[in-house]
Scaffold this motif. Sequence first.
Motif, PDB file in Angstrom:
ATOM      1  N   ASP A   1       0.808  -1.225   0.000  1.00 16.68           N
ATOM      2  CA  ASP A   1       0.000   0.000   0.000  1.00 16.68           C
ATOM      3  C   ASP A   1       0.839   1.272   0.000  1.00 16.68           C
ATOM      4  N   HIS A   2       2.125   1.151  -0.309  1.00 14.09           N
ATOM      5  CA  HIS A   2       2.984   2.346  -0.322  1.00 14.09           C
ATOM      6  C   HIS A   2       2.534   3.282  -1.448  1.00 14.09           C
ATOM      7  N   PRO A   3       2.238   4.538  -1.154  1.00 12.74           N
ATOM      8  CA  PRO A   3       1.696   5.441  -2.182  1.00 12.74           C
ATOM      9  C   PRO A   3       2.653   5.734  -3.327  1.00 12.74           C
ATOM     10  N   ASP A   4       3.967   5.652  -3.093  1.00 16.31           N
ATOM     11  CA  ASP A   4       4.926   5.999  -4.147  1.00 16.31           C
ATOM     12  C   ASP A   4       4.971   4.968  -5.273  1.00 16.31           C
ATOM     13  N   LEU A   5       4.440   3.770  -5.041  1.00 16.94           N
ATOM     14  CA  LEU A   5       4.392   2.758  -6.105  1.00 16.94           C
ATOM     15  C   LEU A   5       3.548   3.227  -7.281  1.00 16.94           C
ATOM     16  N   ALA A   6       2.650   4.156  -7.042  1.00 15.76           N
ATOM     17  CA  ALA A   6       1.782   4.668  -8.105  1.00 15.76           C
ATOM     18  C   ALA A   6       2.564   5.438  -9.166  1.00 15.76           C
ATOM     19  N   HIS A   7       3.812   5.775  -8.895  1.00 13.02           N
ATOM     20  CA  HIS A   7       4.617   6.525  -9.865  1.00 13.02           C
ATOM     21  C   HIS A   7       5.199   5.643 -10.964  1.00 13.02           C
ATOM     22  N   SER A   8       5.087   4.326 -10.841  1.00 13.47           N
ATOM     23  CA  SER A   8       5.733   3.426 -11.804  1.00 13.47           C
ATOM     24  C   SER A   8       4.781   2.976 -12.910  1.00 13.47           C
ATOM     25  N   PRO A   9       4.961   3.474 -14.142  1.00 11.92           N
ATOM     26  CA  PRO A   9       4.124   3.005 -15.255  1.00 11.92           C
ATOM     27  C   PRO A   9       4.297   1.513 -15.530  1.00 11.92           C
ATOM     28  N   MET A  10       5.522   1.002 -15.391  1.00 10.29           N
ATOM     29  CA  MET A  10       5.758  -0.414 -15.678  1.00 10.29           C
ATOM     30  C   MET A  10       5.080  -1.302 -14.652  1.00 10.29           C
ATOM     31  N   LEU A  11       5.128  -0.908 -13.391  1.00 12.82           N
ATOM     32  CA  LEU A  11       4.449  -1.685 -12.361  1.00 12.82           C
ATOM     33  C   LEU A  11       2.944  -1.667 -12.582  1.00 12.82           C
ATOM     34  N   ARG A  12       2.397  -0.502 -12.874  1.00  8.14           N
ATOM     35  CA  ARG A  12       0.950  -0.393 -13.120  1.00  8.14           C
ATOM     36  C   ARG A  12       0.532  -1.274 -14.293  1.00  8.14           C
ATOM     37  N   ALA A  13       1.300  -1.240 -15.374  1.00  5.61           N
ATOM     38  CA  ALA A  13       0.992  -2.056 -16.554  1.00  5.61           C
ATOM     39  C   ALA A  13       1.069  -3.542 -16.228  1.00  5.61           C
ATOM     40  N   ALA A  14       2.057  -3.929 -15.429  1.00  3.33           N
ATOM     41  CA  ALA A  14       2.209  -5.337 -15.058  1.00  3.33           C
ATOM     42  C   ALA A  14       1.026  -5.807 -14.209  1.00  3.33           C
TER      43      ALA A  14
ATOM     44  N   LEU B   1       1.328 -12.635  -7.255  1.00  4.19           N
ATOM     45  CA  LEU B   1       1.809 -11.252  -7.294  1.00  4.19           C
ATOM     46  C   LEU B   1       0.824 -10.293  -7.949  1.00  4.19           C
ATOM     47  N   ALA B   2      -0.233 -10.819  -8.561  1.00  2.00           N
ATOM     48  CA  ALA B   2      -1.219  -9.956  -9.233  1.00  2.00           C
ATOM     49  C   ALA B   2      -1.898  -8.999  -8.262  1.00  2.00           C
ATOM     50  N   GLY B   3      -1.919  -9.360  -6.995  1.00  3.58           N
ATOM     51  CA  GLY B   3      -2.539  -8.495  -5.994  1.00  3.58           C
ATOM     52  C   GLY B   3      -1.557  -7.998  -4.961  1.00  3.58           C
ATOM     53  N   ALA B   4      -0.259  -8.010  -5.301  1.00 10.41           N
ATOM     54  CA  ALA B   4       0.780  -7.616  -4.348  1.00 10.41           C
ATOM     55  C   ALA B   4       1.742  -6.626  -4.996  1.00 10.41           C
ATOM     56  N   PRO B   5       1.369  -5.354  -5.106  1.00  7.22           N
ATOM     57  CA  PRO B   5       2.196  -4.360  -5.810  1.00  7.22           C
ATOM     58  C   PRO B   5       3.619  -4.239  -5.274  1.00  7.22           C
ATOM     59  N   GLY B   6       3.795  -4.254  -3.951  1.00  5.71           N
ATOM     60  CA  GLY B   6       5.131  -4.110  -3.388  1.00  5.71           C
ATOM     61  C   GLY B   6       6.038  -5.263  -3.753  1.00  5.71           C
ATOM     62  N   ARG B   7       5.524  -6.479  -3.638  1.00  7.28           N
ATOM     63  CA  ARG B   7       6.313  -7.661  -3.987  1.00  7.28           C
ATOM     64  C   ARG B   7       6.570  -7.725  -5.494  1.00  7.28           C
ATOM     65  N   LEU B   8       5.585  -7.345  -6.290  1.00  9.79           N
ATOM     66  CA  LEU B   8       5.772  -7.350  -7.740  1.00  9.79           C
ATOM     67  C   LEU B   8       6.822  -6.323  -8.145  1.00  9.79           C
ATOM     68  N   PHE B   9       6.801  -5.156  -7.528  1.00  6.12           N
ATOM     69  CA  PHE B   9       7.825  -4.139  -7.804  1.00  6.12           C
ATOM     70  C   PHE B   9       9.215  -4.711  -7.540  1.00  6.12           C
ATOM     71  N   ALA B  10       9.374  -5.403  -6.415  1.00  2.00           N
ATOM     72  CA  ALA B  10      10.678  -5.961  -6.051  1.00  2.00           C
ATOM     73  C   ALA B  10      11.152  -7.010  -7.051  1.00  2.00           C
ATOM     74  N   GLU B  11      10.226  -7.733  -7.662  1.00  2.00           N
ATOM     75  CA  GLU B  11      10.588  -8.754  -8.653  1.00  2.00           C
ATOM     76  C   GLU B  11      10.853  -8.129 -10.014  1.00  2.00           C
ATOM     77  N   LEU B  12      10.016  -7.191 -10.389  1.00  2.00           N
ATOM     78  CA  LEU B  12       9.979  -6.697 -11.766  1.00  2.00           C
ATOM     79  C   LEU B  12      10.979  -5.579 -12.047  1.00  2.00           C
ATOM     80  N   ILE B  13      10.997  -4.552 -11.213  1.00  2.00           N
ATOM     81  CA  ILE B  13      11.715  -3.330 -11.560  1.00  2.00           C
ATOM     82  C   ILE B  13      13.237  -3.481 -11.509  1.00  2.00           C
ATOM     83  N   PRO B  14      13.834  -4.093 -10.482  1.00  4.65           N
ATOM     84  CA  PRO B  14      15.295  -4.279 -10.537  1.00  4.65           C
ATOM     85  C   PRO B  14      15.725  -5.107 -11.752  1.00  4.65           C
ATOM     86  N   TYR B  15      14.949  -6.135 -12.074  1.00  3.14           N
ATOM     87  CA  TYR B  15      15.276  -6.959 -13.242  1.00  3.14           C
ATOM     88  C   TYR B  15      15.168  -6.125 -14.521  1.00  3.14           C
ATOM     89  N   PHE B  16      14.094  -5.363 -14.634  1.00  2.88           N
ATOM     90  CA  PHE B  16      13.899  -4.545 -15.820  1.00  2.88           C
ATOM     91  C   PHE B  16      15.018  -3.523 -15.989  1.00  2.88           C
TER      92      PHE B  16
END
Length: 240
Positions: A10-23, A110-125
């Motif tokens: 539920d961290h509000p700053d995750l909303a800044h990531s277009p790639m996370l939102r798309a995923a 991870l479809a319902g876990a934005p924080g965990r998905l960010f940790a998996e997706l964004i560093p790799y990307f």
Amino acid sequence: MIEFRPLPDDHPDLAHSPMLRAALLTLQYAQEHGSIGLTKTKAFKRVFVHWAVEHFGWPGKGAQEMFRYNKVINEYEFPPLEVLHYLLISLRLGRHYKSEFRLTKRGAELAGAPGRLFAELIPYFVLRIDHASYARFDERPFGKWDVWMNVINVEADHGTTEAALFQAFYGEAKDWHTAGWREMAAFSSCVLRPLEWAGLLMETREDGPGKHVCHVFKTPLWRSALKLDTDNMLRPIALQ
């Protein structure tokens, strides 16, 4: 050293990531519909591509811009989706089964876990992908992510420009309207754009007669998600 801090879902700053939102939207769509149809070349079918264009809210590639000249859009014509498709398969969050894209067990979790998905997706990307491959630009800038991100951390802390960052790294003043535009394009495509797609940087552009200036700023997500060696060099923001 680059360290990504864990963030709660539920961290509000995750909303800044277009790639996370798309995923998240793609995983949730596949979960709701059971799968996403694939073409013979294993790309997402146009019906989903059109849905993605309309719902991703991608900066500079919204539905109005994308459909202005083309009523039919394929996956390769919407690069963020093409890259995301590759990421989801590479990270085993989804798989191709016959003519469908289906979620794996991990993808469904991870479809319902934005924080965990960010940790998996964004560093790799950001750190592992060859960004020149989807930029359709043969040249790659000299450097490595540890240096790029630690310098950007300081130089862009209160805002800077694309040209100023290029000069900070390479000691030469290059820009889109100079003979060094190819070097600038490689730097922009392979360094700044991935950070913007990840939601860590934000760019604004000034265009006019003979003028093209790109301003670069760190987003709140940069500050909350990243721990870098140069953090102790940052100046506090003055309050007025």
